[in-house]
Design a protein around this motif. Sequence first.
Motif, PDB file in Angstrom:
ATOM      1  N   GLN B   6       0.846  -1.074   0.017  1.00 21.65           N
ATOM      2  CA  GLN B   6       0.002   0.036   0.128  1.00 21.65           C
ATOM      3  C   GLN B   6       0.799   1.131   0.172  1.00 21.65           C
ATOM      4  O   GLN B   6       1.817   1.439   0.787  1.00 21.65           O
ATOM      5  N   LYS B  20      -4.777  10.419  -3.549  1.00 28.02           N
ATOM      6  CA  LYS B  20      -4.890   9.021  -4.047  1.00 28.02           C
ATOM      7  C   LYS B  20      -3.986   7.866  -3.257  1.00 28.02           C
ATOM      8  O   LYS B  20      -2.740   8.266  -2.997  1.00 28.02           O
ATOM      9  N   GLU B  22      -2.656   3.886  -3.253  1.00 22.60           N
ATOM     10  CA  GLU B  22      -2.767   2.733  -4.209  1.00 22.60           C
ATOM     11  C   GLU B  22      -2.492   1.513  -3.238  1.00 22.60           C
ATOM     12  O   GLU B  22      -1.919   1.375  -2.282  1.00 22.60           O
ATOM     13  N   CYS B  23      -3.204   0.443  -3.693  1.00 21.17           N
ATOM     14  CA  CYS B  23      -3.060  -1.162  -3.127  1.00 21.17           C
ATOM     15  C   CYS B  23      -2.748  -2.003  -4.263  1.00 21.17           C
ATOM     16  O   CYS B  23      -3.435  -2.101  -5.082  1.00 21.17           O
ATOM     17  N   ARG B  24      -1.497  -2.719  -4.015  1.00 18.38           N
ATOM     18  CA  ARG B  24      -0.963  -3.704  -5.195  1.00 18.38           C
ATOM     19  C   ARG B  24      -1.085  -5.091  -4.333  1.00 18.38           C
ATOM     20  O   ARG B  24      -0.517  -5.178  -3.533  1.00 18.38           O
ATOM     21  N   TRP B  35     -11.528  -2.296   1.044  1.00 17.94           N
ATOM     22  CA  TRP B  35     -10.961  -0.878   1.636  1.00 17.94           C
ATOM     23  C   TRP B  35     -11.608  -0.766   3.134  1.00 17.94           C
ATOM     24  O   TRP B  35     -12.938  -0.481   3.167  1.00 17.94           O
ATOM     25  N   LEU B  76      -4.212  -3.978  -8.851  1.00 17.96           N
ATOM     26  CA  LEU B  76      -3.942  -2.875  -8.419  1.00 17.96           C
ATOM     27  C   LEU B  76      -5.605  -2.235  -8.178  1.00 17.96           C
ATOM     28  O   LEU B  76      -6.411  -2.329  -8.843  1.00 17.96           O
ATOM     29  N   SER B  77      -5.621  -1.645  -7.142  1.00 16.67           N
ATOM     30  CA  SER B  77      -6.830  -0.964  -6.544  1.00 16.67           C
ATOM     31  C   SER B  77      -6.588   0.433  -6.238  1.00 16.67           C
ATOM     32  O   SER B  77      -5.699   0.526  -5.296  1.00 16.67           O
ATOM     33  N   THR B  78      -7.131   1.544  -6.584  1.00 15.35           N
ATOM     34  CA  THR B  78      -6.868   2.740  -5.840  1.00 15.35           C
ATOM     35  C   THR B  78      -8.046   3.380  -5.187  1.00 15.35           C
ATOM     36  O   THR B  78      -9.234   3.031  -5.609  1.00 15.35           O
ATOM     37  N   THR B  80      -9.297   7.321  -3.892  1.00 14.85           N
ATOM     38  CA  THR B  80      -9.076   8.672  -4.210  1.00 14.85           C
ATOM     39  C   THR B  80      -9.794   9.411  -3.121  1.00 14.85           C
ATOM     40  O   THR B  80     -11.318   9.019  -3.462  1.00 14.85           O
TER      41      THR B  80
END
Lengths: 112, 116
Positions: B6, B20, B22-24, B35, B76-78, B80
């Motif tokens: 993250q 923003k 990021e989560c990978r 989330w 990948l999820s983001t 914002t």
Amino acid sequence: GENVEQHPSTLSVQEGDSAVIKCTYSDSASNYFPWYKQELGKGPQLIIDIRSNVGEKKDQRIAVTLNKTAKHFSLHITETQPEDSAVYFCAARASGNTPLVFGKGTRLSVIA
Amino acid sequence: GAVVSQHPSWVICKSGTSVKIECRSLDFQATTMFWYRQFPKQSLMLMATSNEGSKATYEQGVEKDKFLINHASLTLSTLTVTSAHPEDSSFYICSAAGRTHTGELFFGEGSRLTVL
């Protein structure tokens, strides 16, 4: 939806003693019950988990028991050490893409 | 276990700006990402569930126009936070589930957002 209750909210034990944290859940469809340890400023770390087809699981000083009939599960830590001090969360989820529902957490303090 | 990264781990921003996170998933394909938000001394509260390639499902009380979630790929999820305000200051944590991980969720290290 699922509701997870966790007790106690705080727990202090002397180093070397055992600690027990208990949780109950409401949704009989839940079949996965993990326990997480969270240290300050960090994300939760999985320490042990149990599935509904098992009644007890042990990993060194940590054990978890599950009573499906009563819908409760417990975390047991034996021979506690100061580094065990953290916040512990229980959680439950059903299968598929359902999210984890967390208990409110237990702040464990191990006193040297 | 599987690794979820993250970024950023902490961020400070001015009120009204967007941030923003990021989560990978580094070593597995995350079909679903969740989330969570955690206020001090409280538990993790689910904000939304996102499946790759589809719109996120938000929990009651979470504004979808304020917390934009994109899950464009399997790794990948983001999240914002738009027009952030001081009350949005919190610890945001993502978790990911893969096709082969039955039941298990893997958590990122969390992102601490402070809005001034």
